[in-house]
Design a protein around this motif. Structure first.
Motif, PDB file in Angstrom:
ATOM      1  N   PRO A 187     139.808 -30.451  96.974  1.00 59.69           N
ATOM      2  CA  PRO A 187     139.242 -31.738  96.596  1.00 59.69           C
ATOM      3  C   PRO A 187     140.084 -32.891  97.140  1.00 59.69           C
ATOM      4  CG  PRO A 187     140.034 -30.503  94.670  1.00 59.69           C
ATOM      5  CD  PRO A 187     140.571 -29.820  95.880  1.00 59.69           C
ATOM      6  N   ALA A 247     144.439 -32.656  85.632  1.00 56.45           N
ATOM      7  CA  ALA A 247     143.433 -31.920  84.853  1.00 56.45           C
ATOM      8  C   ALA A 247     143.573 -32.206  83.360  1.00 56.45           C
ATOM      9  CB  ALA A 247     143.572 -30.424  85.114  1.00 56.45           C
ATOM     10  N   GLY A 265     142.247 -35.993  96.950  1.00 54.59           N
ATOM     11  CA  GLY A 265     143.163 -36.522  95.929  1.00 54.59           C
ATOM     12  C   GLY A 265     143.930 -35.455  95.185  1.00 54.59           C
ATOM     13  N   PRO A 287     148.572 -30.988  94.418  1.00 59.68           N
ATOM     14  CA  PRO A 287     149.072 -29.621  94.269  1.00 59.68           C
ATOM     15  C   PRO A 287     148.360 -28.605  95.152  1.00 59.68           C
ATOM     16  CG  PRO A 287     148.150 -30.432  92.176  1.00 59.68           C
ATOM     17  CD  PRO A 287     148.199 -31.580  93.117  1.00 59.68           C
ATOM     18  N   ASN A 288     147.054 -28.755  95.275  1.00 61.13           N
ATOM     19  CA  ASN A 288     146.333 -27.758  96.075  1.00 61.13           C
ATOM     20  C   ASN A 288     146.470 -27.993  97.570  1.00 61.13           C
ATOM     21  OD1 ASN A 288     144.915 -25.715  94.337  1.00 61.13           O
ATOM     22  ND2 ASN A 288     144.565 -27.631  93.246  1.00 61.13           N
TER      23      ASN A 288
HETATM   24  S1  SF4 Z   1     144.300 -29.362  90.531  1.00 62.72           S
HETATM   25 FE1  SF4 Z   1     144.016 -31.102  91.864  1.00 62.72          FE
HETATM   26  S2  SF4 Z   1     141.854 -31.630  91.662  1.00 62.72           S
HETATM   27 FE2  SF4 Z   1     142.373 -30.316  89.934  1.00 62.72          FE
HETATM   28  S3  SF4 Z   1     142.953 -31.798  88.361  1.00 62.72           S
HETATM   29 FE3  SF4 Z   1     144.837 -31.211  89.385  1.00 62.72          FE
HETATM   30  S4  SF4 Z   1     145.129 -32.813  90.935  1.00 62.72           S
HETATM   31 FE4  SF4 Z   1     143.006 -32.909  90.249  1.00 62.72          FE
END
Ligand code: SF4
Length: 399
Positions: A345, A91, A347, A350-351
């Motif tokens: 999402p 991010a 790629g 973390p999520n």
């Molecule tokens: S939380 Fe996931 S989707 Fe959002 S910027 Fe970070 S790596 Fe990318």
């Protein structure tokens, strides 16, 4: 440049951003909230952002490039604004990805402005005190409208809640662009919103309650999640989701946790603690207003939600939405919302850990929960996503 340039802003939360943008305009930033959508946005994202990069970057940058190419703007009088969270995942890199995309598309002369509160980039928005103080009620009002609309829309007859949202976005923007902080008017506005939504006639037919959690962009953005909220509503579901203020509180709390866990930036952490308590007090006041003036279910109190991490996930796990994602699922389960869509999402490591990775343990501990992880990606089929959600609804669990 402020007075001559139009600043294009990608959309994440349409209601919140519309109010926030009016506050920015008052401080001299001539912002324009983008509404372009469709396959072209994704195509531009795929063309100019590396396909290894997480999906929100592709959509956000794709929307900006599409606006430059097809939006009819004077290409020498526009700037682009993009958020930077300062977190450890990608991010914080969206700004470099955008600059690279602009270079490759032949628009390297277009300035990029970083929207962050930590001065992460030379191009960061210079926040003045009224801007910051007015950003708080802007987010609170957006959350309140979203929360009440979700509880009314499935039960009303004539789209009254959308009309009220429009009315109060305009009213909030009008109040927040007046000189001074307008605290009294804002307090009155919160109450008026709750009372007006309470007057909407709702039929008593029970709907399936479905919670949405996930990475912030695909959780909230209709462009990022193929209009998930509307799809769930069209399937007869009542949607529950934590607001944007919870994400802000999560980011603030992480700085306090850094000091506790790693002994980092202790002086700064004291300041963050003051901000944290200030925001909690604001959230508590809205919860109280909802309880006193309506029969709506109030939003969860963040300080309680964060404690749900105990025994499940460390608060040191703070990449992306980190522990907040797990806590939001637990909060939904504890409040009786057993059907959960976890928006992920492509790629996003973390999520996938804090969301999908926690589903097994949640299902083991609460055997009546019905969670489905939906992946969002430029090449993912919308029909497949919707079919998986329909299957989840067919197996829905209610108290
Ligand atoms: S939380 Fe996931 S989707 Fe959002 S910027 Fe970070 S790596 Fe990318």
């Amino acid at each position: 440049m402020k007075k001559d340039y139009t600043i294009l802003v990608p959309t994440m939360l349409p209601m919140h951003f519309e109010i926030l943008i009016s506050v920015f305009r008052k401080s001299g930033y001539n912002c324009k909230l983008l509404k372009n959508e469709g396959d072209e946005v994704k195509e531009y994202g795929l063309k100019y952002v590396h396909n290894d990069t997480c999906y929100p970057a592709q959509v956000v940058i794709g929307q900006l490039i599409d606006a430059i190419e097809n939006g009819g703007y004077d290409k020498n009088k526009i700037a682009l604004m993009i958020t930077q969270t300062g977190g450890g995942c990608r991010a914080s890199n969206y700004i470099s990805l955008l600059r690279k995309a602009l270079f490759n598309a032949g628009y390297s002369h277009i300035p990029v402005i970083s929207l962050n509160f930590a001065g992460l980039d030379d191009s960061s928005v210079k926040f003045d005190v009224p801007m910051v103080l007015k950003a708080v009620p802007s987010i609170m009002i957006g959350d309140l409208l979203m929360h009440l609309r979700n509880q009314c829309a499935p039960y009303e007859q004539n789209g009254e809640s959308e009309k009220l949202c429009r009315k109060y976005i305009d009213k909030a923007s009008e109040i927040l662009t007046q000189n001074g902080l307008q605290n009294k008017k804002i307090q009155k506005l919160y109450k008026e919103i709750i009372q007006d939504f309470s007057k909407i006639k709702r039929d008593g037919k029970e709907k399936t309650r479905v919670g949405i959690v996930g990475e912030i962009f695909v959780k909230f953005s209709p462009l990022g999640n193929n209009d998930l909220e509307s799809f769930l509503a069209s399937q007869g579901a009542e949607v529950y989701m934590g607001g944007l203020m919870d994400f802000v509180l999560y980011c603030v709390y992480n700085s306090i946790a850094d000091a506790k866990l790693y002994g980092m930036r202790k002086t700064k952490a004291r300041l963050y603690k003051i901000v944290y308590n200030y925001l909690l007090k604001k959230q508590r006041a809205i919860i109280k207003l909802i309880e006193e003036n309506s029969d709506f279910v109030p939003p969860a109190y963040f300080d309680e939600t964060r404690k749900l991490a105990d025994g499940y996930i460390s608060i040191g796990m703070k990449m992306g939405e980190g522990w907040l994602l797990t806590c939001e699922m637990l909060e939904l389960i504890h409040s009786g919302v057993k059907n959960i869509v976890c928006a992920q999402p492509f790629g996003c490591l973390p999520n996938h850990i804090a969301g999908k990775g926690m589903m097994k343990v949640l299902k083991e501990n609460f055997n009546d929960v019905n969670i489905v992880a939906i992946d969002y990606d430029a090449s993912a089929s919308r029909v497949n996503q919707e079919n998986r959600i329909k299957l989840m609804l067919a197996n829905s669990n209610e108290d």
